[in-house]
Write an enzyme that holds these catalytic residues in place. Structure first.
Site, short mmCIF file in Angstrom:
data_model
loop_
_atom_site.label_atom_id
_atom_site.label_comp_id
_atom_site.label_asym_id
_atom_site.label_seq_id
_atom_site.Cartn_x
_atom_site.Cartn_y
_atom_site.Cartn_z
N ASN A 9 -6.15 9.91 6.52
CA ASN A 9 -5.95 8.46 6.61
C ASN A 9 -4.66 8.23 7.40
O ASN A 9 -3.58 8.44 6.87
CB ASN A 9 -5.84 7.89 5.18
CG ASN A 9 -5.46 6.43 5.17
OD1 ASN A 9 -5.48 5.76 6.20
ND2 ASN A 9 -5.11 5.93 3.98
N TRP A 10 -4.82 7.85 8.65
CA TRP A 10 -3.65 7.71 9.53
C TRP A 10 -2.87 6.43 9.24
O TRP A 10 -1.79 6.23 9.79
CB TRP A 10 -4.07 7.76 11.00
CG TRP A 10 -4.63 9.07 11.44
CD1 TRP A 10 -4.88 10.18 10.67
CD2 TRP A 10 -5.01 9.43 12.78
NE1 TRP A 10 -5.39 11.20 11.45
CE2 TRP A 10 -5.49 10.76 12.75
CE3 TRP A 10 -5.01 8.75 14.00
CZ2 TRP A 10 -5.95 11.43 13.88
CZ3 TRP A 10 -5.47 9.41 15.14
CH2 TRP A 10 -5.93 10.74 15.07
N LYS A 11 -3.45 5.54 8.46
CA LYS A 11 -2.81 4.25 8.15
C LYS A 11 -2.39 3.55 9.46
O LYS A 11 -3.04 3.74 10.48
CB LYS A 11 -1.64 4.45 7.19
CG LYS A 11 -2.06 5.23 5.94
CD LYS A 11 -1.05 5.21 4.84
CE LYS A 11 -1.57 6.04 3.69
NZ LYS A 11 -0.68 6.02 2.53
N HIS A 95 -8.40 0.99 -0.56
CA HIS A 95 -7.16 1.77 -0.65
C HIS A 95 -6.12 0.96 -1.42
O HIS A 95 -6.09 -0.27 -1.33
CB HIS A 95 -6.65 2.09 0.76
CG HIS A 95 -5.53 3.06 0.75
ND1 HIS A 95 -4.23 2.67 0.50
CD2 HIS A 95 -5.50 4.41 0.89
CE1 HIS A 95 -3.46 3.75 0.51
NE2 HIS A 95 -4.20 4.81 0.74
N GLU A 97 -3.20 0.31 -0.90
CA GLU A 97 -2.39 -0.60 -0.08
C GLU A 97 -3.15 -1.90 0.21
O GLU A 97 -2.55 -2.97 0.33
CB GLU A 97 -1.95 0.12 1.21
CG GLU A 97 -0.89 1.17 0.90
CD GLU A 97 -0.93 2.42 1.77
OE1 GLU A 97 -1.53 2.40 2.85
OE2 GLU A 97 -0.35 3.44 1.34
N GLU A 167 -6.55 8.25 -6.19
CA GLU A 167 -5.21 8.29 -5.61
C GLU A 167 -4.24 7.56 -6.54
O GLU A 167 -4.14 6.32 -6.49
CB GLU A 167 -5.19 7.58 -4.24
CG GLU A 167 -6.09 8.23 -3.22
CD GLU A 167 -5.63 7.92 -1.80
OE1 GLU A 167 -5.37 8.86 -1.05
OE2 GLU A 167 -5.51 6.72 -1.46
N GLY A 173 2.59 8.72 -0.71
CA GLY A 173 3.74 8.62 0.18
C GLY A 173 5.08 8.86 -0.50
O GLY A 173 6.13 8.62 0.08
N SER A 213 0.25 12.40 -1.56
CA SER A 213 1.21 13.44 -1.18
C SER A 213 0.60 14.85 -1.11
O SER A 213 1.25 15.82 -1.47
CB SER A 213 2.42 13.43 -2.12
OG SER A 213 3.12 12.21 -2.00
N GLY A 234 -2.71 11.35 3.66
CA GLY A 234 -2.01 10.37 4.50
C GLY A 234 -1.01 11.06 5.40
O GLY A 234 -1.35 11.62 6.45
N GLY A 235 0.25 11.09 4.97
CA GLY A 235 1.35 11.61 5.79
C GLY A 235 1.07 12.94 6.46
O GLY A 235 1.33 13.10 7.66
P1 PGA Z 1 -0.06 10.31 1.35
O1 PGA Z 1 -1.13 9.12 1.42
O2 PGA Z 1 -0.79 11.59 1.57
O3 PGA Z 1 0.92 9.99 2.46
O4 PGA Z 1 0.57 10.23 0.00
C1 PGA Z 1 -2.40 9.29 0.88
C2 PGA Z 1 -3.20 8.02 1.01
O5 PGA Z 1 -2.62 6.94 0.82
O6 PGA Z 1 -4.40 8.04 1.31
#
Ligand code: PGA
Length: 249
Positions: A9-11, A95, A97, A167, A173, A213, A234-235
């Site tokens: 997930n590149w956000k 998600h 967010e 998640e 993050g 994470s 994500g990251g």
């Molecule tokens: P993260 O994000 O790996 O940066 O914690 C995961 C996500 O939100 O899908």
């Protein structure tokens, strides 16, 4: 259970050139094709160009969000058929967010999941508790609401087409990964909910990914757990080397 699913997930990261560079590197670096289904989810503006690079490869394309309506006067929104037309096979729905910053409710997300399935897109439906909810002992209550309301009135046949991502919001993050055991416990609980909504046979076929994470250092142990069927990253998906390490685990 089929292949592990590992989604990046590149956000809201990567402009067009950066996205193209990253995906070119990943295409070369992905070796574990028999064991892993890799999905990358760039932002909308990069989908079409990234699709040109991955369409003849084993890397699948996903979007990070979509709207429920097919077309019309919904300024700024993107429909399922638009995503299909640029090669998407998956779409992340709900998600944390989106839930947190855009107030997306379980009911609204339920519509999105249904529309995705109707359009042959595989929804990656996200659930997870906040730190406050965990500390108040409400993990199961929150997850139950998100699963039962977000996946309401969906037939067993269609539920098989869904991927769920657990998640925990406090792990996204933050560098705080849930321990493999903590994660697996919630996965087992989600599976139990799915059994009660369908049957054991159907629930077994639904992939439940862990996200929060995930790094090359933590991914092996997480994915070795009984009820963890992959990861939403994500990251660590923003760097070709670290994501390649995770997908080639
Ligand atoms: P993260 O994000 O790996 O940066 O914690 C995961 C996500 O939100 O899908």
């Amino acid at each position: 259970m089929g292949k592990m699913i590992i989604a990046g997930n590149w956000k809201m990261n990567k402009d067009l050139d950066e996205a193209v560079q990253l995906v070119e590197k990943l295409k070369k670096g992905f070796k574990n094709k028999n064991k892993v289904e890799v999905v990358i989810c760039p932002s909308f503006t990069n989908l079409s160009s990234v699709n040109e690079i991955v369409k003849d490869s084993d890397i699948k394309l996903g979007a990070q969000n979509m709207y429920t309506e097919e077309k019309g006067a919904y300024t700024g929104e993107i429909s399922a058929s638009m995503l299909k037309s640029v090669g998407c096979k998956y779409v992340i729905i709900g998600h944390s967010e989106r839930r947190q910053y855009f107030n997306e409710s379980n009911q609204f997300l339920n519509n999105k999941v249904k529309v995705a399935i109707e359009n042959n897109l595989t929804p990656i439906y996200c659930v997870g508790e906040t730190l406050e909810q965990r500390e108040a002992g409400k993990v199961e209550k929150v997850i139950k609401e998100q699963v039962s309301e977000g996946l309401k009135d969906i037939s067993a046949d269609d539920l098989k087409k869904i991927v769920i991502a657990y998640e925990p919001v406090w792990a996204i993050g933050t560098g705080k990964t849930a321990t493999p055991q903590q994660a697996n416990d919630v996965h087992v609980y989600i599976r139990k909910l799915l059994v009660s909504m369908t049957s054991e046979a159907v629930a077994e076929q639904i992939s439940i990914l862990y996200g929060g994470s995930v790094t090359p250092e933590t991914s092996n142990e997480l994915m070795g757990k009984s009820d963890i069927d992959g990861a939403l990253v994500g990251g660590a998906s923003l760097k070709a080397d670290s994501f390649a390490d995770i997908i080639n685990y």
